[in-house]
Structure formats: C-alpha cells, structure tokens
Write a protein that holds these residues in place. Structure first.
Motif, short mmCIF file in Angstrom:
data_model
loop_
_atom_site.label_atom_id
_atom_site.label_comp_id
_atom_site.label_asym_id
_atom_site.label_seq_id
_atom_site.Cartn_x
_atom_site.Cartn_y
_atom_site.Cartn_z
N GLU A 57 -7.89 -5.51 -10.97
CA GLU A 57 -7.27 -4.27 -11.22
C GLU A 57 -7.40 -3.31 -9.75
OE1 GLU A 57 -5.46 -2.94 -13.71
OE2 GLU A 57 -5.53 -4.60 -14.78
N GLU A 58 -8.45 -3.49 -9.00
CA GLU A 58 -8.83 -2.61 -8.10
C GLU A 58 -7.73 -2.94 -6.85
OE1 GLU A 58 -10.40 0.20 -5.37
OE2 GLU A 58 -10.61 0.05 -7.42
N PHE A 59 -7.62 -4.42 -6.66
CA PHE A 59 -6.71 -4.97 -5.65
C PHE A 59 -5.39 -4.45 -5.97
CE2 PHE A 59 -3.39 -8.21 -4.49
CZ PHE A 59 -3.72 -8.26 -3.32
N LEU A 60 -4.75 -4.46 -7.29
CA LEU A 60 -3.46 -3.94 -7.72
C LEU A 60 -3.50 -2.19 -7.22
CD1 LEU A 60 -2.95 -5.32 -10.99
CD2 LEU A 60 -1.78 -6.42 -8.97
N LYS A 61 -4.39 -1.65 -7.49
CA LYS A 61 -4.30 -0.15 -7.38
C LYS A 61 -4.39 -0.02 -5.58
CE LYS A 61 -7.10 4.01 -7.94
NZ LYS A 61 -6.29 4.74 -6.99
N ILE A 62 -5.09 -0.72 -4.87
CA ILE A 62 -5.07 -0.60 -3.39
C ILE A 62 -3.64 -1.02 -2.93
CG2 ILE A 62 -6.13 -1.76 -1.36
CD1 ILE A 62 -8.56 -1.72 -2.65
N ALA A 63 -3.16 -2.14 -3.39
CA ALA A 63 -1.68 -2.55 -2.98
C ALA A 63 -0.79 -1.64 -3.35
CB ALA A 63 -1.44 -3.82 -3.64
N TYR A 64 -0.99 -0.82 -4.49
CA TYR A 64 0.10 0.17 -4.76
C TYR A 64 -0.21 1.54 -3.75
CZ TYR A 64 2.95 3.66 -7.02
OH TYR A 64 3.59 4.86 -7.30
N ASP A 65 -1.30 1.66 -3.77
CA ASP A 65 -1.82 3.22 -2.81
C ASP A 65 -1.30 2.92 -1.38
OD1 ASP A 65 -2.66 4.17 -5.11
OD2 ASP A 65 -4.74 3.91 -4.82
N ARG A 66 -1.58 1.74 -1.02
CA ARG A 66 -1.53 1.69 0.51
C ARG A 66 -0.03 1.40 0.87
NH1 ARG A 66 -6.18 -2.48 2.63
NH2 ARG A 66 -8.26 -1.04 2.10
N CYS A 67 0.61 0.35 0.19
CA CYS A 67 1.92 -0.04 0.50
C CYS A 67 3.16 -0.05 -0.57
CB CYS A 67 1.91 -1.72 0.95
SG CYS A 67 0.57 -1.88 2.52
N ASN A 68 2.75 0.59 -1.77
CA ASN A 68 3.63 0.86 -2.72
C ASN A 68 4.09 -0.39 -3.33
OD1 ASN A 68 5.03 2.62 -4.41
ND2 ASN A 68 6.69 2.47 -3.10
N TYR A 69 3.28 -1.52 -3.36
CA TYR A 69 3.42 -2.71 -3.94
C TYR A 69 3.75 -2.43 -5.48
CZ TYR A 69 2.49 -6.09 -0.26
OH TYR A 69 2.55 -6.83 0.90
N SER A 70 4.43 -3.39 -6.12
CA SER A 70 4.51 -3.49 -7.87
C SER A 70 3.61 -4.19 -8.07
CB SER A 70 5.74 -3.75 -8.21
OG SER A 70 6.04 -5.11 -7.76
N ASN A 71 3.04 -4.26 -9.18
CA ASN A 71 2.03 -5.29 -9.63
C ASN A 71 2.29 -6.69 -9.30
OD1 ASN A 71 0.25 -3.24 -10.50
ND2 ASN A 71 0.87 -3.35 -12.91
N GLU A 72 3.91 -7.02 -9.73
CA GLU A 72 4.31 -8.43 -9.40
C GLU A 72 4.39 -8.48 -8.05
OE1 GLU A 72 5.99 -5.81 -11.31
OE2 GLU A 72 6.03 -6.64 -13.33
N GLN A 73 4.60 -7.88 -7.07
CA GLN A 73 4.40 -8.10 -5.74
C GLN A 73 3.13 -8.46 -5.44
OE1 GLN A 73 6.30 -4.54 -4.65
NE2 GLN A 73 8.48 -5.49 -4.12
N ALA A 74 2.02 -7.34 -5.80
CA ALA A 74 0.79 -7.65 -5.38
C ALA A 74 0.13 -8.90 -5.91
CB ALA A 74 -0.11 -6.43 -5.93
N LEU A 75 0.66 -9.46 -7.19
CA LEU A 75 -0.03 -10.69 -7.67
C LEU A 75 0.67 -11.81 -7.05
CD1 LEU A 75 0.26 -9.76 -11.59
CD2 LEU A 75 -2.06 -10.16 -10.26
N GLY A 76 1.88 -11.76 -6.51
CA GLY A 76 2.38 -12.77 -5.87
C GLY A 76 1.71 -12.80 -4.51
#
Length: 161
Positions: free
Chosen positions: A34-53
């Motif tokens: 969950e923390e990784f998904l939040k950081i990926a979104y906050d820093r680079c606007n990743y969707s959950n799918e993109q971050a998981l990939g």
C-alpha cells in the motif's frame, strides 16, 4: 487476490497474447505494498496497475522499483483531432460497442476508448448544460423584452374588456 493481465487485440484466446503484469506474492507485505502504491502515485502519478507492474518487473524488489520510478514514468495517451472526429463518427454509428469503434481506431486499445468515452461524455454533458442555460437566458431575455414592449403599448390606455 487476482492476477493482472494486459492483452492487445480482441483475440478470443486472450491468454495466448497476454503479458503478466502482476502476480500476488507473500514476499511483499500488504502494508508495504500500500505504501509503495501511494509513493508511486504521489511521485509519478502511477495508477495502481502501473505500479504493480513495475514492482513485478523488478521481481518484488521494492527498493529497486522505487529507485526506478522516474525512469518508467507513465505517459498520457494523446488523442489527435482526427482521432476525436473518428471516435465521434464511430460512436454515432455503433454506440458503445467499443470493439466496433476500435475497427475505426485500430491503434487504440479498448481501455483507452472507454476512458476517452467517459471524458468525452463528461465534456459533452457540461457543454450541453451550458447550452441549455444560454438558451434559457435567451428565452427569458426575449420574453422580458416582449413584455416590456407590450407594457409600453398599453401605457396610459385602458385595458380592453
């Protein structure tokens, strides 16, 4: 838990052309994920799918995935004016049958067509609301001007019985 797949085309056997983007694992704890998904979104606007990939691509190594976030920044798909016109024509002809719309826009995925449809629909409904308000103002303006001119006609005269 689910396995995330991405596939191109409208093949009936989608698994033969699918690319595995995420597979659940016990290597990563849920709170860390969950923390990784939040950081990926906050820093680079990743969707959950993109971050998981991305995390899956780096074999669940969160440190490596976090350090590589900037190198794999997702981009917004661009729609040219021609694409937008073709979409509207296809929509008028086929409605929300996206695989038929895709025949006119083969370089677009079904997902991007659906995403654009909702953006387009939202924009059109906002425009039509503005048109309705403008129309109401126009009618009110003409009605009030007509009433004012009728008042001028009868000024100082007696009303007919």
């Amino acid at each position: 838990m689910f396995t995330l797949l991405a596939s191109e085309g409208s093949s009936t056997d989608h698994r033969s052309k699918a690319i595995l983007l995420w597979k659940p694992t016990d290597v990563v704890q849920d709170d860390a994920l969950e923390e990784f998904l939040k950081i990926a979104y906050d820093r680079c606007n990743y969707s959950n799918e993109q971050a998981l990939g991305l995390l899956f691509m780096f074999q669940y190594d969160m440190t490596k995935a976090l350090s590589e976030l900037q190198n794999y920044v997702p981009f917004e798909e661009e729609w040219t004016k021609k694409d937008k016109v073709l979409f509207e024509q296809a929509y008028q002809k086929h409605g929300k049958v996206f695989h038929r719309i895709r025949a006119m826009l083969p370089e677009k995925t079904i997902g991007s067509l659906v995403k654009y449809y909702y953006q387009w629909k939202k924009e059109h409904s906002r425009l039509s609301m503005m048109d309705k308000k403008a129309q109401k103002r126009k009618i009110w303006y003409h009605t009030s001007n007509d009433a004012a001119s009728k008042n001028e006609q009868w000024k100082g005269k007696r009303l007919p019985k």
